[in-house]
Design a protein around this motif. Sequence first.
Motif, PDB file in Angstrom:
ATOM      1  N   ILE A 434       0.815  -1.221   0.000  1.00  0.00           N
ATOM      2  CA  ILE A 434       0.000   0.000   0.000  1.00  0.00           C
ATOM      3  C   ILE A 434       0.849   1.272   0.000  1.00  0.00           C
ATOM      4  O   ILE A 434       0.317   2.370   0.106  1.00  0.00           O
ATOM      5  N   ALA A 435       2.178   1.117  -0.131  1.00  0.00           N
ATOM      6  CA  ALA A 435       3.072   2.281  -0.051  1.00  0.00           C
ATOM      7  C   ALA A 435       2.775   3.291  -1.158  1.00  0.00           C
ATOM      8  O   ALA A 435       2.848   4.507  -0.949  1.00  0.00           O
ATOM      9  N   ASP A 436       2.455   2.801  -2.344  1.00  0.00           N
ATOM     10  CA  ASP A 436       2.111   3.684  -3.461  1.00  0.00           C
ATOM     11  C   ASP A 436       0.640   4.078  -3.314  1.00  0.00           C
ATOM     12  O   ASP A 436      -0.264   3.294  -3.585  1.00  0.00           O
ATOM     13  N   THR A 437       0.408   5.304  -2.874  1.00  0.00           N
ATOM     14  CA  THR A 437      -0.969   5.734  -2.593  1.00  0.00           C
ATOM     15  C   THR A 437      -1.844   5.736  -3.842  1.00  0.00           C
ATOM     16  O   THR A 437      -3.061   5.608  -3.747  1.00  0.00           O
ATOM     17  N   SER A 438      -1.226   5.863  -5.031  1.00  0.00           N
ATOM     18  CA  SER A 438      -2.013   5.849  -6.268  1.00  0.00           C
ATOM     19  C   SER A 438      -2.562   4.461  -6.570  1.00  0.00           C
ATOM     20  O   SER A 438      -3.484   4.317  -7.387  1.00  0.00           O
ATOM     21  N   HIS A 439      -1.985   3.434  -5.957  1.00  0.00           N
ATOM     22  CA  HIS A 439      -2.458   2.059  -6.134  1.00  0.00           C
ATOM     23  C   HIS A 439      -2.845   1.452  -4.780  1.00  0.00           C
ATOM     24  O   HIS A 439      -2.695   0.249  -4.565  1.00  0.00           O
ATOM     25  N   PHE A 440      -3.335   2.293  -3.881  1.00  0.00           N
ATOM     26  CA  PHE A 440      -3.660   1.820  -2.537  1.00  0.00           C
ATOM     27  C   PHE A 440      -4.710   0.712  -2.569  1.00  0.00           C
ATOM     28  O   PHE A 440      -4.583  -0.291  -1.862  1.00  0.00           O
ATOM     29  N   GLN A 441      -5.752   0.883  -3.401  1.00  0.00           N
ATOM     30  CA  GLN A 441      -6.825  -0.111  -3.436  1.00  0.00           C
ATOM     31  C   GLN A 441      -6.307  -1.480  -3.866  1.00  0.00           C
ATOM     32  O   GLN A 441      -6.690  -2.516  -3.304  1.00  0.00           O
ATOM     33  N   GLN A 442      -5.428  -1.485  -4.850  1.00  0.00           N
ATOM     34  CA  GLN A 442      -4.858  -2.749  -5.305  1.00  0.00           C
ATOM     35  C   GLN A 442      -4.055  -3.414  -4.193  1.00  0.00           C
ATOM     36  O   GLN A 442      -4.159  -4.627  -3.966  1.00  0.00           O
ATOM     37  N   GLY A 443      -3.243  -2.631  -3.496  1.00  0.00           N
ATOM     38  CA  GLY A 443      -2.462  -3.171  -2.392  1.00  0.00           C
ATOM     39  C   GLY A 443      -3.344  -3.637  -1.245  1.00  0.00           C
ATOM     40  O   GLY A 443      -3.078  -4.666  -0.619  1.00  0.00           O
ATOM     41  N   PHE A 444      -4.421  -2.889  -0.989  1.00  0.00           N
ATOM     42  CA  PHE A 444      -5.392  -3.252   0.050  1.00  0.00           C
ATOM     43  C   PHE A 444      -5.998  -4.618  -0.255  1.00  0.00           C
ATOM     44  O   PHE A 444      -6.026  -5.517   0.598  1.00  0.00           O
ATOM     45  N   ASP A 445      -6.482  -4.789  -1.477  1.00  0.00           N
ATOM     46  CA  ASP A 445      -7.117  -6.048  -1.861  1.00  0.00           C
ATOM     47  C   ASP A 445      -6.130  -7.204  -1.839  1.00  0.00           C
ATOM     48  O   ASP A 445      -6.454  -8.304  -1.355  1.00  0.00           O
ATOM     49  N   THR A 446      -4.936  -6.972  -2.352  1.00  0.00           N
ATOM     50  CA  THR A 446      -3.924  -8.037  -2.384  1.00  0.00           C
ATOM     51  C   THR A 446      -3.567  -8.495  -0.979  1.00  0.00           C
ATOM     52  O   THR A 446      -3.375  -9.694  -0.733  1.00  0.00           O
ATOM     53  N   SER A 447      -3.494  -7.568  -0.051  1.00  0.00           N
ATOM     54  CA  SER A 447      -3.171  -7.909   1.341  1.00  0.00           C
ATOM     55  C   SER A 447      -4.191  -8.890   1.912  1.00  0.00           C
ATOM     56  O   SER A 447      -3.828  -9.898   2.544  1.00  0.00           O
ATOM     57  N   PHE A 448      -5.462  -8.624   1.686  1.00  0.00           N
ATOM     58  CA  PHE A 448      -6.492  -9.497   2.255  1.00  0.00           C
ATOM     59  C   PHE A 448      -6.628 -10.811   1.483  1.00  0.00           C
ATOM     60  O   PHE A 448      -7.011 -11.828   2.069  1.00  0.00           O
ATOM     61  N   VAL A 449      -6.319 -10.813   0.201  1.00  0.00           N
ATOM     62  CA  VAL A 449      -6.298 -12.074  -0.549  1.00  0.00           C
ATOM     63  C   VAL A 449      -5.211 -12.992   0.017  1.00  0.00           C
ATOM     64  O   VAL A 449      -5.433 -14.200   0.206  1.00  0.00           O
ATOM     65  N   ILE A 450      -4.049 -12.433   0.310  1.00  0.00           N
ATOM     66  CA  ILE A 450      -2.972 -13.207   0.921  1.00  0.00           C
ATOM     67  C   ILE A 450      -3.423 -13.754   2.274  1.00  0.00           C
ATOM     68  O   ILE A 450      -3.190 -14.924   2.609  1.00  0.00           O
ATOM     69  N   GLY A 451      -4.096 -12.915   3.058  1.00  0.00           N
ATOM     70  CA  GLY A 451      -4.585 -13.348   4.362  1.00  0.00           C
ATOM     71  C   GLY A 451      -5.583 -14.486   4.260  1.00  0.00           C
ATOM     72  O   GLY A 451      -5.529 -15.450   5.031  1.00  0.00           O
ATOM     73  N   VAL A 452      -6.496 -14.397   3.317  1.00  0.00           N
ATOM     74  CA  VAL A 452      -7.497 -15.454   3.124  1.00  0.00           C
ATOM     75  C   VAL A 452      -6.817 -16.773   2.772  1.00  0.00           C
ATOM     76  O   VAL A 452      -7.158 -17.833   3.310  1.00  0.00           O
ATOM     77  N   ALA A 453      -5.852 -16.735   1.864  1.00  0.00           N
ATOM     78  CA  ALA A 453      -5.155 -17.951   1.441  1.00  0.00           C
ATOM     79  C   ALA A 453      -4.419 -18.601   2.610  1.00  0.00           C
ATOM     80  O   ALA A 453      -4.460 -19.830   2.792  1.00  0.00           O
ATOM     81  N   MET A 454      -3.766 -17.794   3.427  1.00  0.00           N
ATOM     82  CA  MET A 454      -3.037 -18.322   4.578  1.00  0.00           C
ATOM     83  C   MET A 454      -3.988 -18.942   5.597  1.00  0.00           C
ATOM     84  O   MET A 454      -3.748 -20.043   6.117  1.00  0.00           O
TER      85      MET A 454
END
Length: 476
Positions: A434-454
């Motif tokens: 989420i460091a790149d604020t212009s792509h925050f939503q993408q980073g937000f979603d990817t973070s939770f997808v990783i969490g779900v898989a784990m």
Amino acid sequence: MAILTRSAQTGRRPVAPAGETPAARRSSSTTVLAAALLAFFVISLDGSVVNVALPAISHSLRGSMADLQWIVDGYTLMFAAFMLSAGTFSDRIGASRAYAWGLAAFTVASLACGVAPNLGTLIGARMVQGGAAALMVPASLALIRQTYSDPGKRARAIAIWTAAGSVAVAVGPVVGGMLTSGLSWRAVFYLNLPVGAIGLALLTRISPSPRRTAPVDLVGQLSVVVSLASLTYAVIEGGREGWWSAGVLGTLALSAVATVVFVVTQSRREHPMVPLSIFRSRTVLVCLAAGFTINAVFYGAIFVLGMYFQQVRGASPVSTGAMFIPMCALISIVNMAGVKLGARKGAWVPMTIGQLVMTAGSLLMLTVTSHTSYLIPVLLLVPIGLGGGFAVPSLTAAILESIDGERAGTAAAVLNTFRQVGSCLAVAAFGALIADTSHFQQGFDTSFVIGVAMLLTTAVATAVLLSRPKRSGGKA
């Protein structure tokens, strides 16, 4: 490490010293539990209370996203890195002494954080806090185990101990938001000063713990620090420098080499810091994986949502802290519920249910956008917090009961190390996303997808592996 008296090792009831009454023993047990709770509460609080203050710290000390990640991960990194040898050190000097030394260092480091004039000083003081916290956790668990010889009472004490940590983690963002908005981000660290004083006062009423000869493994400790620090650096800097940069690849290689050194030295030492034989237990392996995942998703969610509320939605620190109130209002209740269910059905049941509930909350987080009503992510935080609170007490009890008493402290240290590494890497990885604020939503979603898989992976492993009857042969 847990320290057992001769009577506890042989199964005979310990004989009270001359002049000691049953009331005095009950008072001692209550004092020990209160001291242990205080230690875990303040340690857990400090792991989450800072998250809401991060934007204010960034504004005050002009820090980047990587700097903010290090403020959080500097604490958790040293916490994880020194947890293993902290158990041995606790045995060597006695649990009560280790607790006192750790609490004193933690309190002084908190003062240093509060007065820090720059980011370098703040991050350095946070690292000292983490190292002191590492010493306190196994010492507090050892105090509980050596005080409560009855398994049922010990399980309840551990549940209360775990609940204190869960409540602290949950209320941390609320407290952090109130202090940051009402006073200053520095007040977040000053909060630890009176708590430290109370804890040290309680220690004057606790008898010194026995000591046990326990050699300190310097090579093993150094290799753990190098491995975890290198891995954390690579994950944090990978988001800024690029994942294929020479610096990131070099630190990843260094982490791998240090890990190999650790495994080789532990297998050859007569008195290893971590006996590799404990990993032969499937209960231990599943609990370690589940503990890693639960912490990663929980702390990762708090970090990401703290940034989301303030940087994307423009909420104030106190409003952001208030977003976590529904979660913290219920989390302590499910701690005890999970213990009761585990006692009836087996620890794997609340562990599995808790992880699946967290999975559901994490999956639904994918519906959150920059235009979603505030109420949605606030409500979705509830299953993430409740699931973890439901699972962790049974997880902790399961791993301690699967290990011989003389290795209980080591098992507790290894479990807490894995949990803290999960927190550390989640903040590093999710922060990079989420460091790149212009792509925050993408980073937000990817973070939770990783969490779900784990979570799905460890939930299935828990249900499949821990529901089977144990083989004969005793504990690890």
